[in-house]
Design a protein around this motif. Structure first.
Motif, PDB file in Angstrom:
ATOM      1  N   TRP A  35       0.832  -1.204   0.000  1.00  0.00           N
ATOM      2  CA  TRP A  35       0.000   0.000   0.000  1.00  0.00           C
ATOM      3  C   TRP A  35       0.868   1.256   0.000  1.00  0.00           C
ATOM      4  N   HIS A  36       1.972   1.200   0.721  1.00  0.00           N
ATOM      5  CA  HIS A  36       2.831   2.384   0.772  1.00  0.00           C
ATOM      6  C   HIS A  36       3.451   2.649  -0.590  1.00  0.00           C
ATOM      7  N   GLU A  37       3.845   1.550  -1.271  1.00  0.00           N
ATOM      8  CA  GLU A  37       4.434   1.689  -2.604  1.00  0.00           C
ATOM      9  C   GLU A  37       3.421   2.334  -3.566  1.00  0.00           C
ATOM     10  N   LEU A  38       2.165   1.909  -3.445  1.00  0.00           N
ATOM     11  CA  LEU A  38       1.158   2.373  -4.404  1.00  0.00           C
ATOM     12  C   LEU A  38       0.558   3.729  -4.037  1.00  0.00           C
ATOM     13  N   LEU A  39       0.484   4.026  -2.744  1.00  0.00           N
ATOM     14  CA  LEU A  39      -0.207   5.245  -2.321  1.00  0.00           C
ATOM     15  C   LEU A  39       0.731   6.272  -1.690  1.00  0.00           C
ATOM     16  N   GLY A  40       2.037   6.130  -1.957  1.00  0.00           N
ATOM     17  CA  GLY A  40       3.007   7.066  -1.379  1.00  0.00           C
ATOM     18  C   GLY A  40       2.706   8.517  -1.750  1.00  0.00           C
ATOM     19  N   GLU A  41       2.138   8.731  -2.948  1.00  0.00           N
ATOM     20  CA  GLU A  41       1.882  10.100  -3.428  1.00  0.00           C
ATOM     21  C   GLU A  41       0.550  10.652  -2.911  1.00  0.00           C
ATOM     22  N   VAL A  42      -0.300   9.762  -2.404  1.00  0.00           N
ATOM     23  CA  VAL A  42      -1.633  10.201  -1.964  1.00  0.00           C
ATOM     24  C   VAL A  42      -1.570  10.598  -0.493  1.00  0.00           C
ATOM     25  N   PRO A  43      -2.020  11.823  -0.143  1.00  0.00           N
ATOM     26  CA  PRO A  43      -1.992  12.212   1.269  1.00  0.00           C
ATOM     27  C   PRO A  43      -3.065  11.464   2.071  1.00  0.00           C
ATOM     28  N   LEU A  44      -2.788  11.273   3.354  1.00  0.00           N
ATOM     29  CA  LEU A  44      -3.792  10.640   4.216  1.00  0.00           C
ATOM     30  C   LEU A  44      -4.992  11.570   4.356  1.00  0.00           C
ATOM     31  N   ALA A  45      -4.696  12.853   4.619  1.00  0.00           N
ATOM     32  CA  ALA A  45      -5.774  13.849   4.748  1.00  0.00           C
ATOM     33  C   ALA A  45      -5.190  15.210   4.433  1.00  0.00           C
ATOM     34  N   THR A  46      -6.030  16.099   3.911  1.00  0.00           N
ATOM     35  CA  THR A  46      -5.607  17.485   3.706  1.00  0.00           C
ATOM     36  C   THR A  46      -6.546  18.383   4.493  1.00  0.00           C
ATOM     37  N   ALA A  47      -6.148  19.650   4.627  1.00  0.00           N
ATOM     38  CA  ALA A  47      -6.990  20.591   5.373  1.00  0.00           C
ATOM     39  C   ALA A  47      -8.192  21.012   4.530  1.00  0.00           C
ATOM     40  N   TYR A  48      -8.243  20.557   3.257  1.00  0.00           N
ATOM     41  CA  TYR A  48      -9.294  21.052   2.364  1.00  0.00           C
ATOM     42  C   TYR A  48     -10.149  19.925   1.792  1.00  0.00           C
ATOM     43  N   GLY A  49     -10.673  19.092   2.656  1.00  0.00           N
ATOM     44  CA  GLY A  49     -11.751  18.219   2.210  1.00  0.00           C
ATOM     45  C   GLY A  49     -11.369  16.816   1.773  1.00  0.00           C
ATOM     46  N   TRP A  50     -10.096  16.428   1.873  1.00  0.00           N
ATOM     47  CA  TRP A  50      -9.755  15.062   1.490  1.00  0.00           C
ATOM     48  C   TRP A  50      -9.366  14.263   2.731  1.00  0.00           C
ATOM     49  N   ASP A  51      -9.890  13.048   2.845  1.00  0.00           N
ATOM     50  CA  ASP A  51      -9.472  12.141   3.896  1.00  0.00           C
ATOM     51  C   ASP A  51      -9.589  10.728   3.335  1.00  0.00           C
ATOM     52  N   ALA A  52      -8.456  10.004   3.301  1.00  0.00           N
ATOM     53  CA  ALA A  52      -8.461   8.655   2.719  1.00  0.00           C
ATOM     54  C   ALA A  52      -9.425   7.749   3.484  1.00  0.00           C
ATOM     55  N   ARG A  53      -9.636   8.036   4.774  1.00  0.00           N
ATOM     56  CA  ARG A  53     -10.577   7.215   5.555  1.00  0.00           C
ATOM     57  C   ARG A  53     -12.002   7.378   5.044  1.00  0.00           C
ATOM     58  N   ASP A  54     -12.342   8.590   4.594  1.00  0.00           N
ATOM     59  CA  ASP A  54     -13.672   8.788   3.998  1.00  0.00           C
ATOM     60  C   ASP A  54     -13.822   7.924   2.750  1.00  0.00           C
ATOM     61  N   ALA A  55     -12.732   7.852   1.951  1.00  0.00           N
ATOM     62  CA  ALA A  55     -12.780   7.054   0.720  1.00  0.00           C
ATOM     63  C   ALA A  55     -13.024   5.587   1.064  1.00  0.00           C
ATOM     64  N   ILE A  56     -12.357   5.098   2.117  1.00  0.00           N
ATOM     65  CA  ILE A  56     -12.539   3.696   2.523  1.00  0.00           C
ATOM     66  C   ILE A  56     -13.966   3.468   2.996  1.00  0.00           C
ATOM     67  N   ARG A  57     -14.434   4.368   3.832  1.00  0.00           N
ATOM     68  CA  ARG A  57     -15.776   4.230   4.389  1.00  0.00           C
ATOM     69  C   ARG A  57     -16.822   4.227   3.267  1.00  0.00           C
ATOM     70  N   ALA A  58     -16.672   5.153   2.318  1.00  0.00           N
ATOM     71  CA  ALA A  58     -17.623   5.225   1.204  1.00  0.00           C
ATOM     72  C   ALA A  58     -17.580   3.948   0.381  1.00  0.00           C
TER      73      ALA A  58
END
Ligand SMILES: [Zn+2]
Length: 230
Positions: A35-58
């Motif tokens: 997962w780290h290799e594939l998602l190294g460029e994707v932030p866990l969360a930003t201050a402006y509306g992105w959260d990887a946990r929301d993506a998982i939950r959805a």
């Protein structure tokens, strides 16, 4: 995402979808590595509306299949391009005679928006209350935000406006410069064809292409008064 953020994300995912949980330490380490290799460029969360946990939950709520790194990467790409689509390049603070610095600042801002480090700059410079001083001067010179050539092209689609402008240029009376006493259309508004039914209720309220004749008379009288006064 840092490696420990990936570990935290996988733990969260395991709670929502126990099928994805790895109890064996080796398997867990491999899963984190992958997962780290594939998602190294994707932030866990930003201050402006992105959260990887929301993506998982959805995903867990909408799909019967276990979530894959590609699902999160795809959601992040969409989130990021949506933000860029709303972004208008602000004028860089760099010296415009230094094209390298200028370009670097433009690109830097875009990257920061795409990466979720700053909100998109949604520019409304032309329509906001305080245009840039240079712009205000140019507007005064041209007289309109619509250049004359474009205005001529548009006149086909704005017959009422075109008629008013033609009247002003030729010194003819402009019916829309006065209120219509017949249909009560206010100054600047086209006449309305009001139709009433037998009970007095309104059946129609369409704009008329031509003003009521009495309104043209009023405008002519007003124009004559002006000329007499001048
Ligand atoms: Zn009228």
């Amino acid at each position: 995402m840092e490696r420990r953020e990936v570990a935290g994300l996988l733990a969260y995912m395991g709670r929502l979808d126990p099928r994805t949980m790895r109890s064996d330490q080796h398997e867990l380490r491999d899963q984190i590595e992958q997962w780290h290799e594939l998602l190294g460029e994707v932030p866990l969360a930003t201050a402006y509306g992105w959260d990887a946990r929301d993506a998982i939950r959805a995903h867990v709520l909408s799909s019967p299949y276990p979530i894959l790194p590609v699902d999160i990467a795809r959601k992040w790409t969409k989130h990021s391009s949506d933000r860029l689509a709303r972004h208008t390049d602000p004028t860089p603070a760099a010296d415009p005679d230094d094209p390298h610095a200028w370009r670097a600042e433009l690109l830097g801002t875009r990257h920061a928006v795409a990466a979720g480090q700053r909100p998109p700059h949604e520019s409304r410079a032309l329509t906001s209350d305080n245009p840039h001083p240079d712009l205000a001067a140019r507007l005064r010179a041209i007289g309109s935000v619509i250049p004359p050539a474009i205005r001529a092209e548009l006149s086909r689609y704005r017959p009422a406006r075109a008629a008013r402008e033609a009247a002003a240029v030729e010194g003819r009376p402009d019916p829309l410069s006065v209120r219509c006493e017949w249909c009560k259309a206010p100054e600047g508004e086209p006449c309305r064809a009001r139709r009433t039914d037998l009970d007095g209720g309104a059946r129609g309220n369409a704009r008329r292409a031509t003003p009521h004749p009495s309104r043209l008379d009023l405008a002519t009288a007003a124009l004559n008064r002006q000329e007499y006064a001048a």
